[in-house]
Scaffold this active site. Structure first.
Site, PDB file in Angstrom:
ATOM      1  N   ARG A  24      -8.708   1.348   8.869  1.00 40.49           N
ATOM      2  CA  ARG A  24      -7.283   1.687   8.718  1.00 40.49           C
ATOM      3  C   ARG A  24      -6.418   0.919   9.721  1.00 40.49           C
ATOM      4  NH1 ARG A  24      -3.114   3.236  11.793  1.00 40.49           N
ATOM      5  NH2 ARG A  24      -4.509   4.573  12.983  1.00 40.49           N
ATOM      6  N   ASP A  25      -6.532   1.240  11.005  1.00 42.04           N
ATOM      7  CA  ASP A  25      -5.685   0.574  12.011  1.00 42.04           C
ATOM      8  C   ASP A  25      -6.056  -0.908  12.081  1.00 42.04           C
ATOM      9  OD1 ASP A  25      -3.780   0.387  13.983  1.00 42.04           O
ATOM     10  OD2 ASP A  25      -4.635   1.919  15.284  1.00 42.04           O
ATOM     11  N   HIS A 217      -6.193   7.011  22.116  1.00 37.91           N
ATOM     12  CA  HIS A 217      -6.123   5.907  21.151  1.00 37.91           C
ATOM     13  C   HIS A 217      -5.468   4.728  21.875  1.00 37.91           C
ATOM     14  CE1 HIS A 217      -5.329   4.500  16.866  1.00 37.91           C
ATOM     15  NE2 HIS A 217      -4.401   3.800  17.500  1.00 37.91           N
ATOM     16  N   HIS A 219      -4.714   0.819  22.398  1.00 39.86           N
ATOM     17  CA  HIS A 219      -4.727  -0.593  21.980  1.00 39.86           C
ATOM     18  C   HIS A 219      -4.960  -1.399  23.257  1.00 39.86           C
ATOM     19  CE1 HIS A 219      -3.500  -0.399  17.683  1.00 39.86           C
ATOM     20  NE2 HIS A 219      -3.214   0.838  18.060  1.00 39.86           N
ATOM     21  N   CYS A 250      -0.261  -2.767  14.777  1.00 40.95           N
ATOM     22  CA  CYS A 250       0.609  -1.955  13.940  1.00 40.95           C
ATOM     23  C   CYS A 250       1.678  -2.874  13.365  1.00 40.95           C
ATOM     24  CB  CYS A 250       1.244  -0.828  14.748  1.00 40.95           C
ATOM     25  SG  CYS A 250       2.420   0.113  13.761  1.00 40.95           S
ATOM     26  N   ASN A 259      -7.051  -2.471  18.628  1.00 39.32           N
ATOM     27  CA  ASN A 259      -7.501  -1.310  19.399  1.00 39.32           C
ATOM     28  C   ASN A 259      -8.622  -1.719  20.332  1.00 39.32           C
ATOM     29  OD1 ASN A 259      -6.637  -0.260  16.590  1.00 39.32           O
ATOM     30  ND2 ASN A 259      -6.614   1.539  17.883  1.00 39.32           N
TER      31      ASN A 259
HETATM   32  P1  HMG Z   1      11.047   5.791   2.885  1.00 38.40           P
HETATM   33  O1  HMG Z   1      11.450   4.460   2.333  1.00 38.40           O
HETATM   34  O2  HMG Z   1      12.026   6.519   3.745  1.00 38.40           O
HETATM   35  O3  HMG Z   1      10.526   6.717   1.708  1.00 38.40           O
HETATM   36  O4  HMG Z   1       9.700   5.572   3.692  1.00 38.40           O
HETATM   37  P2  HMG Z   1      11.287   7.804   0.841  1.00 38.40           P
HETATM   38  O5  HMG Z   1      10.791   9.139   1.230  1.00 38.40           O
HETATM   39  O6  HMG Z   1      12.776   7.546   0.899  1.00 38.40           O
HETATM   40  O7  HMG Z   1      10.775   7.450  -0.626  1.00 38.40           O
HETATM   41  C1  HMG Z   1      11.151   6.219  -1.270  1.00 38.40           C
HETATM   42  C2  HMG Z   1      10.207   5.946  -2.439  1.00 38.40           C
HETATM   43  O8  HMG Z   1       8.896   5.691  -1.947  1.00 38.40           O
HETATM   44  C3  HMG Z   1      10.067   7.088  -3.425  1.00 38.40           C
HETATM   45  O9  HMG Z   1       9.898   6.493  -4.715  1.00 38.40           O
HETATM   46  C4  HMG Z   1       8.788   7.749  -3.028  1.00 38.40           C
HETATM   47  O10 HMG Z   1       8.111   8.407  -4.089  1.00 38.40           O
HETATM   48  C5  HMG Z   1       7.969   6.554  -2.588  1.00 38.40           C
HETATM   49  P3  HMG Z   1      11.090   6.509  -5.788  1.00 38.40           P
HETATM   50  O11 HMG Z   1      11.411   7.968  -5.970  1.00 38.40           O
HETATM   51  O12 HMG Z   1      12.202   5.752  -5.109  1.00 38.40           O
HETATM   52  O13 HMG Z   1      10.466   5.819  -6.935  1.00 38.40           O
HETATM   53  N1  HMG Z   1       6.983   6.988  -1.571  1.00 38.40           N
HETATM   54  C6  HMG Z   1       5.650   6.808  -1.638  1.00 38.40           C
HETATM   55  N2  HMG Z   1       4.861   6.193  -2.532  1.00 38.40           N
HETATM   56  C7  HMG Z   1       3.537   6.225  -2.297  1.00 38.40           C
HETATM   57  N3  HMG Z   1       2.973   6.818  -1.212  1.00 38.40           N
HETATM   58  C8  HMG Z   1       3.737   7.423  -0.301  1.00 38.40           C
HETATM   59  C9  HMG Z   1       5.138   7.410  -0.493  1.00 38.40           C
HETATM   60  N4  HMG Z   1       6.152   7.932   0.223  1.00 38.40           N
HETATM   61  C10 HMG Z   1       7.264   7.656  -0.431  1.00 38.40           C
HETATM   62  N5  HMG Z   1       3.176   8.024   0.767  1.00 38.40           N
HETATM   63  C11 HMG Z   1       7.625   6.412   4.589  1.00 38.40           C
HETATM   64  C12 HMG Z   1       9.131   6.636   4.434  1.00 38.40           C
HETATM   65  C13 HMG Z   1       7.122   7.419   5.601  1.00 38.40           C
HETATM   66  C14 HMG Z   1       6.979   6.626   3.245  1.00 38.40           C
HETATM   67  C15 HMG Z   1       7.388   4.948   5.077  1.00 38.40           C
HETATM   68  O14 HMG Z   1       8.149   4.760   6.217  1.00 38.40           O
HETATM   69  C16 HMG Z   1       5.947   4.660   5.378  1.00 38.40           C
HETATM   70  O15 HMG Z   1       5.112   4.600   4.483  1.00 38.40           O
HETATM   71  N6  HMG Z   1       5.610   4.435   6.662  1.00 38.40           N
HETATM   72  C17 HMG Z   1       4.237   4.196   7.097  1.00 38.40           C
HETATM   73  C18 HMG Z   1       4.188   3.102   8.120  1.00 38.40           C
HETATM   74  C19 HMG Z   1       2.756   2.909   8.575  1.00 38.40           C
HETATM   75  O16 HMG Z   1       1.805   3.152   7.835  1.00 38.40           O
HETATM   76  N7  HMG Z   1       2.565   2.443   9.826  1.00 38.40           N
HETATM   77  C20 HMG Z   1       1.267   2.209  10.388  1.00 38.40           C
HETATM   78  C21 HMG Z   1       0.496   3.455  10.688  1.00 38.40           C
HETATM   79  S1  HMG Z   1       0.997   4.234  12.198  1.00 38.40           S
HETATM   80  C22 HMG Z   1       0.078   3.427  13.428  1.00 38.40           C
HETATM   81  O17 HMG Z   1      -0.553   2.438  13.172  1.00 38.40           O
HETATM   82  C23 HMG Z   1       0.043   4.041  14.799  1.00 38.40           C
HETATM   83  C24 HMG Z   1      -1.310   4.741  15.103  1.00 38.40           C
HETATM   84  O18 HMG Z   1      -2.392   3.841  14.977  1.00 38.40           O
HETATM   85  C25 HMG Z   1      -1.285   5.321  16.542  1.00 38.40           C
HETATM   86  C26 HMG Z   1      -0.845   4.295  17.596  1.00 38.40           C
HETATM   87  O19 HMG Z   1      -1.461   3.209  17.700  1.00 38.40           O
HETATM   88  O20 HMG Z   1       0.129   4.599  18.302  1.00 38.40           O
HETATM   89  C27 HMG Z   1      -1.553   5.915  14.135  1.00 38.40           C
HETATM   90 MG    MG Z   2      -3.023   2.436  16.446  1.00 41.57          MG
END
Ligand code: HMG
Ligand code: MG
Length: 309
Positions: A24-25, A217, A219, A250, A259
């Site tokens: 995933r990450d 966690h 990095h 990320c 990481n």
């Molecule tokens: P948004 O654009 O605000 O979404 O994104 P929305 O709620 O306004 O929805 C817009 C459209 O997207 C809608 O469709 C939803 O159905 C669709 P429409 O009605 O317009 O046809 N939609 C989805 N479709 C599929 N799957 C979904 C989904 N959600 C909405 N889940 C959102 C908001 C949260 C979805 C977006 O910002 C997002 O996906 N962000 C994720 C970013 C990400 O994955 N980042 C990396 C992971 S975090 C990380 O790596 C840190 C970590 O490792 C810890 C660390 O290192 O610190 C964990």
């Molecule tokens: Mg991370």
């Protein structure tokens, strides 16, 4: 292959759970598309190498993280090994619906300690992100699905700079209050150092949150991840996130690199006489295989040292 000489350390646990985040990450930031079959084999090989938790993918918006858009297909084709956990990231109810359809039994929600990263990663303020997470956690728990919490930018933020320790503890406590069984403290950009880690954990302890509910966690951007891990272990933490081969980053935090490499962590833990259940040779072979698919060598020092050994 070579193994570390075992010389036990003091004040350390006898066993640590490694929470593997490579699929995933590690892969969420890859430029080239990794075929679903390669991801499936990666996850299977990690479980076969003895990892008891392998975070498999994310049910986030596919436009935000195209590399993991195949989450449903991936889980559909994955043969889950008994006794191994395969959690997935879900940010919202749409993500939870997709994850439940795929038959997952553990999800992770991921919050931010800073407003800027909440906006950049989730398109929400911190307050709005809690409105988004609350029904996810409630519905998951109702369905018998365990919920883990992540908190990003605990040790520094590329846009906001230093992050107040009390702010981190306060947002983290709120994630736990949603029903998370564990909170993983993210050093998303790898700037933390061991004293900072200890102070952070102390701030959680003052709120009644002990080591049994915390994971780390790190990095490894600034090469501090192993020292920070030792500080966390001495404090009592028993769950450490890591990514096979040191893959990762990320996509919404440019200064995040990979990481802590799982192999580097395993070398450290085994050298300290701490049991992980992991076969280091099988793990290194997996990362070497994966690096061939990705077309570049693993950044892990232990993989580099052992690959030719
Ligand atoms: P948004 O654009 O605000 O979404 O994104 P929305 O709620 O306004 O929805 C817009 C459209 O997207 C809608 O469709 C939803 O159905 C669709 P429409 O009605 O317009 O046809 N939609 C989805 N479709 C599929 N799957 C979904 C989904 N959600 C909405 N889940 C959102 C908001 C949260 C979805 C977006 O910002 C997002 O996906 N962000 C994720 C970013 C990400 O994955 N980042 C990396 C992971 S975090 C990380 O790596 C840190 C970590 O490792 C810890 C660390 O290192 O610190 C964990
Ligand atoms: Mg991370």
């Amino acid at each position: 292959m070579r193994q570390p000489r075992v010389v036990a350390g003091e004040g350390l646990p006898s066993r640590v759970t490694i929470y593997e985040v490579g699929p995933r990450d590690g892969l969420q930031n890859e430029g080239a598309t990794v075929p679903t079959a390669v991801k499936t084999e990666f996850i299977t090989r990690l479980a076969d190498a003895g990892l008891s938790v392998v975070e498999a993918t994310s049910f986030v918006h596919p436009k935000w993280v195209p590399q993991l858009a195949d989450a449903a297909e991936l889980l559909d084709g994955l043969v889950r090994k008994p006794g191994v956990r395969y959690p997935v990231l879900v940010p919202n109810e749409r993500g939870l619906d997709r994850a439940l359809e795929a038959g997952v039994d553990e999800v992770a929600i991921f919050g931010s300690a800073t407003e800027t990263f909440a906006r950049r990663n989730l398109n929400r303020t911190i307050a709005e992100s809690f409105e988004m997470f609350a029904p996810v956690a409630a519905r998951a728990l109702e369905a018998g699905v365990k919920v883990r919490g992540y908190l990003s930018m605990c040790f520094g933020d590329p846009w906001e700079g230093d992050v107040d320790i009390e702010q981190v503890a306060s947002v983290g406590a709120r994630l736990l209050e949603l029903g998370c069984f564990e909170l993983s403290l993210g050093d998303t950009i790898g700037t933390g150092t061991p004293g900072h880690v200890t102070k952070m954990l102390d701030a959680f302890a003052r709120r009644g949150i002990g080591a049994d509910r915390l994971a780390v966690h790190f990095h490894d951007t600034y090469g501090q991840a192993l020292s920070n891990t030792v500080a966390a272990l001495r404090w009592g933490v028993r769950v450490v996130d890591a990514s096979a081969g040191g893959l990762g980053g990320c996509p919404y935090a440019q200064s995040a690199t990979g990481n802590l490499a799982t192999e580097d962590l395993v070398w450290l833990l085994h050298g300290l006489g701490i049991d992980t259940g992991i076969d280091l040779d099988a793990l290194v072979a997996t990362s070497v295989w994966m690096s061939q698919h990705l077309g570049r060598p693993s950044p892990s020092r232990v993989v580099q040292a052992l690959a030719g050994a």
